[in-house]
Write an enzyme that holds these catalytic residues in place. Sequence first.
Site, PDB file in Angstrom:
ATOM      1  N   CYS A  68      26.182  30.884  34.477  1.00 49.01           N
ATOM      2  CA  CYS A  68      25.875  32.135  35.164  1.00 49.01           C
ATOM      3  C   CYS A  68      24.401  32.489  34.987  1.00 49.01           C
ATOM      4  O   CYS A  68      23.728  31.985  34.089  1.00 49.01           O
ATOM      5  CB  CYS A  68      26.715  33.277  34.602  1.00 49.01           C
ATOM      6  SG  CYS A  68      28.465  33.114  34.892  1.00 49.01           S
ATOM      7  N   THR A 102      23.359  43.832  27.081  1.00 50.43           N
ATOM      8  CA  THR A 102      23.618  42.517  26.514  1.00 50.43           C
ATOM      9  C   THR A 102      24.527  41.724  27.439  1.00 50.43           C
ATOM     10  O   THR A 102      25.276  42.295  28.229  1.00 50.43           O
ATOM     11  CB  THR A 102      24.297  42.626  25.130  1.00 50.43           C
ATOM     12  OG1 THR A 102      25.602  43.189  25.286  1.00 50.43           O
ATOM     13  CG2 THR A 102      23.481  43.484  24.172  1.00 50.43           C
ATOM     14  N   HIS A 125      24.911  40.141  36.390  1.00 55.88           N
ATOM     15  CA  HIS A 125      25.452  38.893  35.855  1.00 55.88           C
ATOM     16  C   HIS A 125      26.311  38.286  36.957  1.00 55.88           C
ATOM     17  O   HIS A 125      27.322  38.855  37.334  1.00 55.88           O
ATOM     18  CB  HIS A 125      26.292  39.215  34.615  1.00 55.88           C
ATOM     19  CG  HIS A 125      26.914  38.024  33.955  1.00 55.88           C
ATOM     20  ND1 HIS A 125      27.218  38.022  32.620  1.00 55.88           N
ATOM     21  CD2 HIS A 125      27.322  36.818  34.420  1.00 55.88           C
ATOM     22  CE1 HIS A 125      27.777  36.856  32.292  1.00 55.88           C
ATOM     23  NE2 HIS A 125      27.846  36.113  33.383  1.00 55.88           N
TER      24      HIS A 125
END
Length: 197
Positions: free
Chosen positions: A48, A42, A65
Site C-alpha cells: 500500500c 500513523t 492509505h
Amino acid sequence: MTGQVAERATRSSVASAAGASKRIHVVQGEQHVTTDPDTVLTTLLGSCVAACMRDPVAGVGGMNHFLLPGGRSPTSDLQAERHGVHAMELLVNALLSNGARRERLEAKLFGGARLIDGLTDVGRQNSDFAERFLADEGIRYVGGSLRGEHGRKIQYWPILGRARQSLMERESQQVFDAERRIRPVKPVESDGSVELF
C-alpha cells in the site's frame, strides 16, 4: 536575545510535536485531515501507499492509505475506498475544505514495497501512480520512501510536515494481518490487471 528566545520557542514546538498526545491510526481505505498541532497520524504499509500532505501556511495536513492504484470508475464504493485515485482526491478535497490552497500543498509518499516475489508488483504500481498523481496535479513532492522490499511503520506530524519511518523486517506479511485485525478487509474482485493475495 530575541534570536535565543525564538530558537527556544521553535525547539519547544518541535519537542511538543514529537511527543504528540493524540495518535490517529489510518488504515486501508481511510484518510484523516487535521489542524491540531498535537496530533500524529500513523499507519502500517506493505505494498500500500500513504500520501502525507499539508499546506504549511494554513496549518492543515493529513494522510491517506490506499491498496491499489485503480481507475476513475471503480465498480463499488468498497472498491473506490481502496483505490488511489479516490483516496488522493478525497485527501486533497478535505485539505482544501479546511483552508489549504492547492498551490501551497506539499506531499511525502511512503510504501509501495514488493513483499512477495513472483506476483504482480502492486507496490510499484501504487508508487508509480502516486508520483504521477502529484506531478499531474502540480503538488510539490518533498520526499518520502517508496518501493523496496520491506514494510514500513509511518508516523506523520501533519502541521510540521515531519515524518518518521521504521522499516519492518521480512515478516512484512504481518502488516496486512495487523490491519485486518483493526478493520476486516473483504476481498476485491480482480479485473485481471493485478493478482490479489
